[in-house]
Write a protein that holds these residues in place. Structure first.
Motif, PDB file in Angstrom:
ATOM      1  N   VAL A 250       0.873  -1.172   0.038  1.00 36.41           N
ATOM      2  CA  VAL A 250      -0.084  -0.115   0.066  1.00 36.41           C
ATOM      3  C   VAL A 250       0.880   1.160  -0.031  1.00 36.41           C
ATOM      4  O   VAL A 250       2.013   1.328   0.579  1.00 36.41           O
ATOM      5  N   SER A 251       0.191   2.253  -0.636  1.00 37.70           N
ATOM      6  CA  SER A 251       1.290   3.532  -0.742  1.00 37.70           C
ATOM      7  C   SER A 251       0.356   4.352   0.598  1.00 37.70           C
ATOM      8  O   SER A 251      -0.832   4.677   0.176  1.00 37.70           O
ATOM      9  N   ARG A 308     -14.252   4.562   7.811  1.00 42.25           N
ATOM     10  CA  ARG A 308     -13.853   3.229   7.634  1.00 42.25           C
ATOM     11  C   ARG A 308     -14.591   2.659   6.521  1.00 42.25           C
ATOM     12  O   ARG A 308     -13.687   1.864   5.587  1.00 42.25           O
ATOM     13  N   GLU A 309     -15.442   2.982   6.051  1.00 40.18           N
ATOM     14  CA  GLU A 309     -16.222   2.489   4.873  1.00 40.18           C
ATOM     15  C   GLU A 309     -15.574   3.002   3.572  1.00 40.18           C
ATOM     16  O   GLU A 309     -15.210   2.208   2.720  1.00 40.18           O
ATOM     17  N   HIS A 310     -14.849   4.171   3.743  1.00 38.74           N
ATOM     18  CA  HIS A 310     -14.231   4.896   2.360  1.00 38.74           C
ATOM     19  C   HIS A 310     -12.874   4.262   2.203  1.00 38.74           C
ATOM     20  O   HIS A 310     -12.602   3.806   1.356  1.00 38.74           O
ATOM     21  N   LEU A 311     -12.268   4.082   3.450  1.00 40.52           N
ATOM     22  CA  LEU A 311     -11.042   3.286   3.335  1.00 40.52           C
ATOM     23  C   LEU A 311     -10.932   2.006   2.808  1.00 40.52           C
ATOM     24  O   LEU A 311     -10.014   1.562   1.984  1.00 40.52           O
ATOM     25  N   VAL A 312     -11.698   1.302   3.199  1.00 39.90           N
ATOM     26  CA  VAL A 312     -12.025  -0.157   2.866  1.00 39.90           C
ATOM     27  C   VAL A 312     -12.281  -0.165   1.428  1.00 39.90           C
ATOM     28  O   VAL A 312     -11.828  -1.064   0.784  1.00 39.90           O
ATOM     29  N   ASP A 313     -13.088   0.684   0.851  1.00 36.20           N
ATOM     30  CA  ASP A 313     -13.327   0.680  -0.580  1.00 36.20           C
ATOM     31  C   ASP A 313     -12.206   1.086  -1.241  1.00 36.20           C
ATOM     32  O   ASP A 313     -11.662   0.336  -2.317  1.00 36.20           O
ATOM     33  N   TRP A 314     -11.384   2.078  -0.746  1.00 37.38           N
ATOM     34  CA  TRP A 314     -10.243   2.372  -1.550  1.00 37.38           C
ATOM     35  C   TRP A 314      -9.063   1.674  -1.365  1.00 37.38           C
ATOM     36  O   TRP A 314      -8.490   1.045  -2.438  1.00 37.38           O
ATOM     37  N   VAL A 315      -9.043   0.776  -0.474  1.00 33.15           N
ATOM     38  CA  VAL A 315      -7.876  -0.625  -0.333  1.00 33.15           C
ATOM     39  C   VAL A 315      -8.254  -1.418  -1.193  1.00 33.15           C
ATOM     40  O   VAL A 315      -7.652  -2.147  -1.852  1.00 33.15           O
ATOM     41  N   ARG A 316      -9.525  -1.733  -1.217  1.00 32.44           N
ATOM     42  CA  ARG A 316     -10.168  -2.823  -2.132  1.00 32.44           C
ATOM     43  C   ARG A 316      -9.656  -2.514  -3.560  1.00 32.44           C
ATOM     44  O   ARG A 316      -9.447  -3.480  -4.522  1.00 32.44           O
ATOM     45  N   ARG A 317      -9.969  -1.193  -4.107  1.00 31.88           N
ATOM     46  CA  ARG A 317      -9.786  -0.823  -5.469  1.00 31.88           C
ATOM     47  C   ARG A 317      -8.219  -0.600  -5.841  1.00 31.88           C
ATOM     48  O   ARG A 317      -7.987  -0.721  -6.979  1.00 31.88           O
ATOM     49  N   GLN A 318      -7.740  -0.347  -4.884  1.00 30.15           N
ATOM     50  CA  GLN A 318      -6.111  -0.242  -4.845  1.00 30.15           C
ATOM     51  C   GLN A 318      -5.323  -1.824  -5.046  1.00 30.15           C
ATOM     52  O   GLN A 318      -4.361  -1.739  -5.332  1.00 30.15           O
ATOM     53  N   GLY A 319      -6.222  -2.523  -4.730  1.00 31.04           N
ATOM     54  CA  GLY A 319      -5.576  -4.228  -4.696  1.00 31.04           C
ATOM     55  C   GLY A 319      -4.678  -4.244  -3.554  1.00 31.04           C
ATOM     56  O   GLY A 319      -3.622  -5.108  -3.690  1.00 31.04           O
ATOM     57  N   ALA A 320      -4.835  -3.440  -2.549  1.00 27.94           N
ATOM     58  CA  ALA A 320      -3.857  -3.413  -1.147  1.00 27.94           C
ATOM     59  C   ALA A 320      -4.516  -4.327  -0.194  1.00 27.94           C
ATOM     60  O   ALA A 320      -4.096  -3.975   0.896  1.00 27.94           O
ATOM     61  N   MET A 321      -5.111  -5.073  -0.377  1.00 29.80           N
ATOM     62  CA  MET A 321      -6.080  -5.991   0.797  1.00 29.80           C
ATOM     63  C   MET A 321      -4.747  -6.756   1.425  1.00 29.80           C
ATOM     64  O   MET A 321      -3.884  -7.277   0.564  1.00 29.80           O
ATOM     65  N   PRO A 322      -4.741  -7.166   2.586  1.00 32.60           N
ATOM     66  CA  PRO A 322      -3.817  -8.112   3.340  1.00 32.60           C
ATOM     67  C   PRO A 322      -3.773  -9.388   2.500  1.00 32.60           C
ATOM     68  O   PRO A 322      -4.683 -10.158   2.164  1.00 32.60           O
ATOM     69  N   GLN A 323      -2.517  -9.661   2.029  1.00 33.44           N
ATOM     70  CA  GLN A 323      -2.097 -11.004   1.643  1.00 33.44           C
ATOM     71  C   GLN A 323      -0.905 -11.731   2.352  1.00 33.44           C
ATOM     72  O   GLN A 323      -0.301 -10.986   3.309  1.00 33.44           O
ATOM     73  N   VAL A 324      -1.095 -13.128   2.267  1.00 27.76           N
ATOM     74  CA  VAL A 324      -0.138 -14.002   2.959  1.00 27.76           C
ATOM     75  C   VAL A 324       0.745 -14.377   1.791  1.00 27.76           C
ATOM     76  O   VAL A 324       0.225 -15.201   1.011  1.00 27.76           O
ATOM     77  N   ARG A 325       2.048 -14.345   2.041  1.00 28.20           N
ATOM     78  CA  ARG A 325       2.914 -14.936   0.882  1.00 28.20           C
ATOM     79  C   ARG A 325       3.744 -16.091   1.264  1.00 28.20           C
ATOM     80  O   ARG A 325       4.237 -16.090   2.486  1.00 28.20           O
ATOM     81  N   MET A 326       3.846 -17.067   0.336  1.00 24.19           N
ATOM     82  CA  MET A 326       4.555 -18.376   0.999  1.00 24.19           C
ATOM     83  C   MET A 326       5.653 -18.381  -0.336  1.00 24.19           C
ATOM     84  O   MET A 326       5.318 -18.407  -1.538  1.00 24.19           O
ATOM     85  N   ARG A 327       7.019 -18.762  -0.158  1.00 19.91           N
ATOM     86  CA  ARG A 327       7.933 -19.311  -1.180  1.00 19.91           C
ATOM     87  C   ARG A 327       8.323 -20.906  -0.873  1.00 19.91           C
ATOM     88  O   ARG A 327       8.493 -21.207   0.231  1.00 19.91           O
ATOM     89  N   LYS A 328       8.324 -21.355  -2.097  1.00 23.52           N
ATOM     90  CA  LYS A 328       8.647 -22.715  -2.062  1.00 23.52           C
ATOM     91  C   LYS A 328      10.007 -22.932  -2.552  1.00 23.52           C
ATOM     92  O   LYS A 328      10.520 -22.402  -3.765  1.00 23.52           O
ATOM     93  N   THR A 329      10.863 -23.832  -1.973  1.00 31.40           N
ATOM     94  CA  THR A 329      12.307 -23.964  -2.220  1.00 31.40           C
ATOM     95  C   THR A 329      12.217 -25.155  -2.690  1.00 31.40           C
ATOM     96  O   THR A 329      12.002 -26.328  -1.740  1.00 31.40           O
ATOM     97  N   GLU A 330      12.869 -25.539  -3.665  1.00 31.81           N
ATOM     98  CA  GLU A 330      13.085 -26.817  -4.473  1.00 31.81           C
ATOM     99  C   GLU A 330      14.561 -27.428  -3.873  1.00 31.81           C
ATOM    100  O   GLU A 330      15.523 -26.944  -3.878  1.00 31.81           O
ATOM    101  N   THR A 331      14.418 -28.765  -3.391  1.00 29.34           N
ATOM    102  CA  THR A 331      15.929 -29.511  -2.847  1.00 29.34           C
ATOM    103  C   THR A 331      16.626 -30.124  -3.855  1.00 29.34           C
ATOM    104  O   THR A 331      17.763 -29.778  -3.820  1.00 29.34           O
ATOM    105  N   GLY A 332      16.078 -30.563  -5.089  1.00 32.04           N
ATOM    106  CA  GLY A 332      16.744 -31.433  -6.152  1.00 32.04           C
ATOM    107  C   GLY A 332      17.401 -32.392  -5.745  1.00 32.04           C
ATOM    108  O   GLY A 332      17.490 -32.934  -4.537  1.00 32.04           O
ATOM    109  N   THR A 333      17.999 -33.412  -6.628  1.00 34.51           N
ATOM    110  CA  THR A 333      18.829 -34.473  -6.593  1.00 34.51           C
ATOM    111  C   THR A 333      19.961 -34.619  -7.319  1.00 34.51           C
ATOM    112  O   THR A 333      20.727 -35.396  -7.299  1.00 34.51           O
TER     113      THR A 333
END
Length: 369
Positions: A250-251, A308-333
């Motif tokens: 978010v900005s 509150r209603e206005h900021l919720v709508d603005w965050v949704r339009r900006q695509g800045a809703m809370p997200q959970v990120r996960m990174r997958k690490t490959e072990t290989g052979t």
């Protein structure tokens, strides 16, 4: 003409003259005070006074004159007390009319209204007690036992003080509240985790009109023994916060400008405070707090909901809703994986280094022993 007929005619004429005089006085008082509280008690008092004077001046014989005069005198005392109460209420109405509460800053007006309301109740109670005492003293039997009552006044006072300790405490607390300016009519308070406005203050209890139209009734001593919030103690303006959890992308500066633009076009905002700050930034969320101001508690609540209603709508339009990120690490052979596997095959406590072997022998002895 019989004497009793002359007496009735005299009483009728005197009562009529009394009503005419009361009507004249009532019109004058009504023009000055715009209050008609004294009209009915004035009529009753004038008629009884006319009857009392007519009976006193009458020479009609009979044993009925004494009881009639006594009954009229008792009724005259009661009517006089009622007239005095109405007189004080009229003065209170005149004083309250000079201090309106429908203004922006009505703190002083609410204080005056609170004090006058309590003083009026005290005056009515005192006049009522004095009137009852005066009526009782007109009976000879009551006057005869007066000495005995006064002799036992100490014991009765002690018993009454113990029995009415709670009541007297609330009465004293009510008077203290009225003149200490700690609580006034129409004050916005938070008591027992409930938000409301003070609707009525009596000598013994306080009625708080809650936001959902319920009434919370509390003894006046509660406000002297228990902490409570008074949102309009010195002024009606208030600050309120709105917390929003957003994503790290978010900005904040753009969000701050969006809040300002929203407030400038809203009548609920009083133009004093518009602040947006990041209060927490941990784990996967960023917590943003908006601080806004409003002229009173009711408008502040509505303003916080709109923000509150206005900021919720603005965050949704900006695509800045809370997200959970996960990174997958490959072990290989491949060889690198085999090398990492060989590097981590030693799972012993002290490892396979010379220093580890030395510490291992220190705890378990040389190998093979």
């Amino acid at each position: 003409m019989p004497e009793w007929a002359r007496l009735l005619i005299t009483i009728g004429i005197s009562a009529l003259l009394a009503l005419i005089a009361v009507e004249v006085v009532h019109r004058a008082v009504r023009r000055l005070t715009h209050s008609g509280r004294m009209y009915r008690p004035g009529q009753l008092f004038g008629v009884l006074l006319a009857v009392q004077i007519s009976l006193s001046l009458s020479r009609t014989p009979g044993d009925w004159r004494g009881p009639a005069l006594h009954a009229t005198g008792v009724a005259l005392i009661a009517a006089g007390a009622w007239l005095l109460v109405a007189f004080f209420n009229t003065l209170a109405d005149v004083a309250l009319a000079r201090v309106p509460t429908d203004v922006t800053d009505n703190r002083h007006a609410r204080r005056v209204h609170t004090q006058i309301a309590l003083v009026r109740r005290v005056a009515a109670a005192v006049l009522g007690v004095l009137a009852v005492g005066a009526m009782l003293m007109t009976f000879p039997s009551v006057r005869a036992i007066g000495t005995t009552v006064l002799a036992s006044a100490g014991v009765i006072g002690a018993v009454a003080a113990l029995a009415a300790q709670s009541l007297l405490g609330n009465v004293i607390a009510g008077v203290q509240i009225a003149f200490s300016d700690a609580l006034r009519l129409a004050d916005v308070v938070v008591v027992e985790k409930q938000w409301g406005r003070v609707e009525e203050i009596t000598l013994t209890y306080v009625v708080v009109h809650l936001w959902d139209d319920r009434r919370l009734i509390l003894p006046t001593s509660y406000f002297l023994k228990t902490p409570f919030e008074n949102w309009t103690r010195t002024q009606s303006e208030l600050l309120g916060t709105v917390d929003v959890d957003v994503d790290w992308t978010v900005s904040v500066e753009e969000m701050r400008h969006e809040l300002r633009a929203m407030l400038e076009g809203n009548d609920l905002w009083d133009g004093r405070v518009s602040v947006l700050q990041v209060t927490e930034a941990v784990h996967t969320l960023v917590r943003v707090r908006a601080l806004v101001s409003a002229p009173d508690a009711g408008k502040l609540w509505d303003l916080r909901c709109l923000v509150r209603e206005h900021l919720v709508d603005w965050v949704r339009r900006q695509g800045a809703m809370p997200q959970v990120r996960m990174r997958k690490t490959e072990t290989g052979t491949g060889p690198a994986a085999a090398e990492r596997s060989d590097h981590h095959t030693d799972a012993r406590v002290f490892g396979d280094s010379p220093d580890g072997t030395q510490r291992d022998q220190a705890f378990s002895g040389p190998k093979g022993t």
